[in-house]
Enzyme design. Structure first.
Site, PDB file in Angstrom:
ATOM      1  N   SER A   1       0.838  -1.215   0.000  1.00 61.24           N
ATOM      2  CA  SER A   1       0.000   0.000   0.000  1.00 61.24           C
ATOM      3  C   SER A   1       0.865   1.255   0.000  1.00 61.24           C
ATOM      4  CB  SER A   1      -0.887   0.029   1.246  1.00 61.24           C
ATOM      5  OG  SER A   1      -1.889  -0.928   1.152  1.00 61.24           O
TER       6      SER A   1
ATOM      7  N   ARG B   1       1.510   4.387  -3.105  1.00 61.23           N
ATOM      8  CA  ARG B   1       1.350   5.816  -2.794  1.00 61.23           C
ATOM      9  C   ARG B   1       2.658   6.569  -3.010  1.00 61.23           C
ATOM     10  NH1 ARG B   1      -2.311   2.696  -0.442  1.00 61.23           N
ATOM     11  NH2 ARG B   1      -4.227   3.540   0.471  1.00 61.23           N
TER      12      ARG B   1
ATOM     13  N   ARG C   1     -14.905  -5.908 -10.756  1.00 61.37           N
ATOM     14  CA  ARG C   1     -14.981  -5.263  -9.430  1.00 61.37           C
ATOM     15  C   ARG C   1     -15.494  -3.825  -9.558  1.00 61.37           C
ATOM     16  NH1 ARG C   1      -9.429  -6.183  -6.493  1.00 61.37           N
ATOM     17  NH2 ARG C   1     -10.627  -5.255  -4.792  1.00 61.37           N
TER      18      ARG C   1
ATOM     19  N   SER D   1     -13.369   2.296   3.159  1.00 59.44           N
ATOM     20  CA  SER D   1     -12.416   1.891   2.126  1.00 59.44           C
ATOM     21  C   SER D   1     -11.268   2.896   2.035  1.00 59.44           C
ATOM     22  CB  SER D   1     -13.108   1.784   0.768  1.00 59.44           C
ATOM     23  OG  SER D   1     -12.131   1.717  -0.245  1.00 59.44           O
TER      24      SER D   1
ATOM     25  N   GLN E   1      -8.998   2.733  -0.169  1.00 60.39           N
ATOM     26  CA  GLN E   1      -8.768   3.040  -1.582  1.00 60.39           C
ATOM     27  C   GLN E   1      -9.619   4.229  -2.005  1.00 60.39           C
ATOM     28  OE1 GLN E   1      -9.478  -0.604  -3.730  1.00 60.39           O
ATOM     29  NE2 GLN E   1      -7.520  -1.487  -3.102  1.00 60.39           N
TER      30      GLN E   1
ATOM     31  N   ASP F   1      -7.497  -7.289   4.985  1.00 56.22           N
ATOM     32  CA  ASP F   1      -6.796  -8.253   4.124  1.00 56.22           C
ATOM     33  C   ASP F   1      -6.444  -9.543   4.852  1.00 56.22           C
ATOM     34  OD1 ASP F   1      -6.992  -6.574   1.983  1.00 56.22           O
ATOM     35  OD2 ASP F   1      -5.054  -5.632   2.303  1.00 56.22           O
TER      36      ASP F   1
ATOM     37  N   ARG G   1     -14.088 -13.182  -1.392  1.00 59.94           N
ATOM     38  CA  ARG G   1     -13.251 -13.845  -0.380  1.00 59.94           C
ATOM     39  C   ARG G   1     -14.072 -14.581   0.669  1.00 59.94           C
ATOM     40  NH1 ARG G   1      -8.276  -9.436   0.109  1.00 59.94           N
ATOM     41  NH2 ARG G   1      -7.265 -10.162  -1.796  1.00 59.94           N
TER      42      ARG G   1
ATOM     43  N   ARG H   1      -4.432 -13.420  -1.611  1.00 60.59           N
ATOM     44  CA  ARG H   1      -4.652 -13.606  -0.164  1.00 60.59           C
ATOM     45  C   ARG H   1      -5.292 -14.973   0.124  1.00 60.59           C
ATOM     46  NH1 ARG H   1      -1.587  -9.689   1.577  1.00 60.59           N
ATOM     47  NH2 ARG H   1      -2.043  -7.714   0.593  1.00 60.59           N
TER      48      ARG H   1
END
Ligand code: S3P
Length: 421
Positions: A20, A24, A116, A160, A162, A307, A338, A379
Site C-alpha cells: 500500500s 502511494r 470489481r 475503504s 482506496q 486483508d 473472499r 490472499r
C-alpha cells in the site's frame, strides 16, 4: 502445487516493503518538486502496474532492484490505455490522482478487476466535478475527461482506504476537500501527503485537505509489509515448538488489527515500534506457539484487518469456540469473493465454517486434506498455504502463483530458510 504439513516453523525474517505504501510513494513522488528516493518498495505485480502506468504518463522512475529514484515532473496525457492488471489500488488511486491533475486518461484491468465495481468512488469524484465514465457506471474500463474540481465535504459510507485515498489525491487539485470516515481505515495516504508538505489536517476521523500544487520530494525506506507477514506469524502461533521474529515491519496503527485480534484470542505475541520514517512507524513483532480461543470481530475492527480476514478464518479452525466475522461486505468484492472462496475451500478440507451474508462463523475443527483453489486471489492462496501447512495430510493448491500480485517470493519464504536474517 502440493503443500505438505509442517511440523514447526521457526523464523527470523524481514519482509519486502509494504504494498500500500509503495503504490502511494510512486504516485506522490511522480509529481513532487524534485528527486525522491524510495527504498525497499514492494516488487510485486500490483506495484509494477502502478509504476508502468505512471511511466506512460511521463513519470521519470529509475529502478535498481527494490530501490527507486523518481524525478518529479509535470505528467501528460497518454495515448495508451493505462493497464492496471489485477490491482484495484492502482486503478482507484490513479483515477483520483489523474482527476486531481486534470489529465484525461483511460484505465483498464484484467478479467478479475473488470468485475470489481468502483461505483461509489466514481460517484463521489463526479460530485467534485470530475467527468468519468465506466462500463455500466462502475466497471473498468474507466474513462476520465478534463474537468475543474470544486470543494466538497464527503461523509464516507463505506470503510475503504482506496476510496478515501483516491478522493484525497483528487483533492490535491480541487478547492479543497473534507472527508469524514465512518471507521478508521489505513491512513498511509494522509501520512505521506503530510510528510510531503501538503495542506492536510487529520483530526480523528476528519481529514481536511487544501489545494496543494507542490509536494516536497520523498526520502523513504518503506517498512516491511505487515499483511504479508501475517501468514508466517499465523504459522508460528498455530504450529507446535514454533516462534517468529519479524524485523523492520510496518506497525502503523491502522494496520495492526490482526495483531490485536491475535492477542485477544490468547496468542503469545508482542510488538514494538522502534522508528518513524515519513510518519510511518516500524519495529519488530515476536510470536510463538499458543493456544487460542475464538472471538467476535467488531465492525470498527474490520477495516484494520480487512486483508487478513481470510487468514483469520484459517486461524479460527484452531481456536476453542467460535470466531465470528459479520458486516465485512467489502470482502465479497476483493480480488475474489473472499467470503465464498475461503468458506468453500476450508470446508473441503474439513473445517467447520458457516458462510454468512457478510462474513462467517468458524469453529474449532481438524483440517485434513483436499484439493483447493485460490481463485487466482493472492490472499486466498497464502491463507490456504497456511491451512495446508497445519493440516494432517497436506493440500493440493491450484492457481498458487497468484501470490505474485502482492508477494512474489512467498513460496521461497515459506519453503526455505534462505531468506531468514
Ligand atoms: C488498500 C486498501 C484495502 C485493501 C487493499 C489495499 C489500499 O482496500 O483491501 O488490499 O492500499 O488502500 P479497501 O480499503 O478499499 O477495502
Amino acid at each position: 502445487m502440493y503443500i505438505s504439513p509442517m511440523r514447526n516453523f521457526v523464523a527470523n525474517i524481514i519482509m519486502p516493503g509494504d504494498k500500500s505504501i509503495s503504490h502511494r510513494a510512486f504516485i506522490c513522488a511522480s509529481i513532487a518538486n524534485g528527486k525522491s528516493i524510495i527504498r525497499n518498495f514492494s516488487y510485486s505485480d500490483d506495484v509494477l502496474q502502478t509504476i508502468q502506468s505512471l511511466r506512460k504518463l511521463g513519470a521519470r522512475i529509475d529502478i535498481d532492484k527494490d530501490n527507486a529514484i523518481v524525478i518529479g515532473t509535470k505528467l501528460h496525457p497518454s495515448k495508451k490505455i493505462l493497464y492496471t492488471g489485477n490491482s484495484a489500488t492502482t486503478l482507484r488511486l490513479l483515477t483520483g490522482f489523474l482527476v486531481g491533475q486534470n489529465i484525461p486518461a483511460s484505465l483498464d484491468g484484467d478479467e478479475f478487476l473488470r468485475k470489481r465495481p468502483s461505483s461509489y468512488l466514481i460517484k463521489a469524484l463526479c460530485q467534485m466535478g470530475a467527468k468519468i465514465s465506466a462500463r455500466q457506471d462502475k466497471y473498468p474500463p474507466v474513462k476520465i475527461e478534463q474537468s475543474d474540481l470544486h470543494f466538497i465535504e464527503h461523509h464516507l459510507k463505506i470503510d475503504s482506504a482506496q476510496v478515501k485515498s483516491a478522493l484525497l489525491l483528487a483533492g490535491l487539485g480541487s478547492d479543497g476537500i473534507i472527508i469524514k470516515e465512518k471507521n478508521h481505515s489505513r491512513n498511509h495516504t494522509e501520512l505521506m501527503l503530510k510528510s510531503m508538505g501538503a495542506k492536510i489536517d487529520i483530526s480523528g476521523k476528519i481529514i481536511s485537505l487544501g489545494r496543494t500544487e507542490l509536494l516536497n520530494p520523498l526520502d523513504i525506506t518503506i517498512p516491511g509489509d505487515i499483511s504479508s507477514s501475517a501468514y508466517f506469524i499465523a504459522l508460528a502461533i498455530l504450529l507446535q515448538d514454533s516462534s517468529i521474529r519479524v524485523e523492520k515491519i510496518g506497525l502503523n496503527n491502522t494496520r495492526i488489527g490482526f495483531l490485536q485480534i491475535l492477542k485477544r484470542m490468547g496468542a503469545d505475541i508482542q510488538w514494538q515500534v522502534q522508528e518513524y520514517n515519513c510518519n510511518e512507524s516500524y519495529g519488530w513483532i515476536y510470536a510463538k506457539s499458543s493456544q487460542l480461543k475464538g472471538v467476535e470481530i467488531s465492525d470498527s475492527e474490520i477495516p484494520l484487518l480487512i486483508d487478513e480476514l481470510p487468514l483469520l478464518a484459517v486461524i479460527g479452525t484452531q481456536a476453542k469456540g467460535e470466531t465470528i466475522v459479520r458486516n465485512a461486505e467489502q470482502l465479497r468484492i476483493k480480488e475474489s469473493d473472499r467470503i465464498s472462496a475461503i468458506c468453500s475451500q476450508l470446508k473441503k478440507i474439513g473445517a467447520d465454517i458457516i458462510e454468512l451474508e457478510h462474513g462467517f462463523i468458524v469453529r474449532q475443527s481438524n483440517l485434513i486434506s483436499g484439493k483447493c483453489s485460490s481463485f487466482s486471489d493472492h490472499r486466498i492462496a497464502m491463507s490456504l498455504a497456511v491451512a495446508g501447512a497445519i493440516s494432517q495430510k497436506g493440500i493440493e493448491l491450484q492457481h498458487a502463483n497468484a501470490v505474485k500480485y502482492s508477494f512474489p517470493k512467498f513460496w521461497d519464504y515459506i519453503g526455505t530458510s534462505s531468506l531468514m536474517v
